[in-house]
Design a protein around this motif. Sequence first.
Motif, mmCIF file in Angstrom:
data_model
loop_
_atom_site.group_PDB
_atom_site.id
_atom_site.type_symbol
_atom_site.label_atom_id
_atom_site.label_comp_id
_atom_site.label_asym_id
_atom_site.label_seq_id
_atom_site.Cartn_x
_atom_site.Cartn_y
_atom_site.Cartn_z
ATOM 1 N N LEU A 159 38.418 34.306 43.338
ATOM 2 C CA LEU A 159 38.150 35.569 42.671
ATOM 3 C C LEU A 159 39.385 36.042 41.910
ATOM 4 O O LEU A 159 40.514 35.778 42.320
ATOM 5 C CB LEU A 159 37.767 36.643 43.691
ATOM 6 N N SER A 160 39.151 36.751 40.836
ATOM 7 C CA SER A 160 40.235 37.496 40.199
ATOM 8 C C SER A 160 40.230 38.880 40.830
ATOM 9 O O SER A 160 39.283 39.254 41.531
ATOM 10 C CB SER A 160 39.988 37.600 38.695
ATOM 11 N N LYS A 161 41.240 39.667 40.563
ATOM 12 C CA LYS A 161 41.243 41.024 41.107
ATOM 13 C C LYS A 161 40.116 41.854 40.498
ATOM 14 O O LYS A 161 39.598 42.775 41.141
ATOM 15 C CB LYS A 161 42.609 41.678 40.882
ATOM 16 N N THR A 162 39.726 41.512 39.286
ATOM 17 C CA THR A 162 38.617 42.217 38.636
ATOM 18 C C THR A 162 37.291 41.923 39.331
ATOM 19 O O THR A 162 36.523 42.833 39.647
ATOM 20 C CB THR A 162 38.515 41.830 37.157
ATOM 21 N N THR A 163 37.005 40.630 39.589
ATOM 22 C CA THR A 163 35.750 40.286 40.263
ATOM 23 C C THR A 163 35.763 40.730 41.724
ATOM 24 O O THR A 163 34.724 41.059 42.290
ATOM 25 C CB THR A 163 35.464 38.775 40.178
#
Length: 270
Positions: A159-163
Amino acid sequence: MKISAIAAFILASATSFAKTYPVTANALSCRSGPGTSYAVKKTYPKGHQVSISCQTSGTSVNGNSIWDKTSDGCYVADYYVKTGVNGYVTSKCGGGSSGGGSSSGSYCKKINSAGVNLIAQWEGFVASPKPDPIGLPTVGYGHLCQKKNCAEVKYKFPLSKTTAKQLLSDDLPKYTKCLAGYLNSKVKLNANQWAALTSWTFNVGCGNVKSSTLVKRLNNGENANTVASQELPKWRMAGGRVMQGLVNRRKAEIKLFKTASSQQAYPKCQ
């Protein structure tokens, strides 16, 4: 009347695919009712897979007041069953939903960005599924995996911090729903107060919130800021000892709770 071979196969198949959870205690007592004062009907060994038919509240065990009714018709303390979540995983015994929900259904299902950021800060970011400090697989900002390798998550790993924030946003309505279900309509909370209490609920679980003095005092009409200031700091222990991280998180939740906001969130979202 004899059951046909086909019917027997269908019944056996349905049983084999029922959702089960492992026992974590060395010898878990299954009692006639949801509490330690009830008679012991069976004992399950560590690792035994129990099938939960419904859940209810009862005697608190290490801060968890949820009791699971097993397919054997007796009750075990949910604290000793590894369901993967801190709250209800099925319907309440005697009917009703597991998460509650206000009668009007008009409370804020999600919380403001200040609350989301607070939860993210204290949960910490995990890009791919891995065990948390007590061995439960987590990912993102505190998402407890429900399936192997967190297969229920619709976002690609790592995951990215956005997702991860999006996943957290997807998870939050479960906690606002149970929180709303435990508060009566006389309680009035603004967006920051609602966000702070959702952070607390996300951290300690719906079962603990339901049986808490904090909820009882709010429902009794006491001043919300006073109740939060006095009750939230009590939730600072894990594994039988005070955790500085929880002490600090409670301070952050109180600060947010007491930050003025003109937007109402409960019982009506504005």
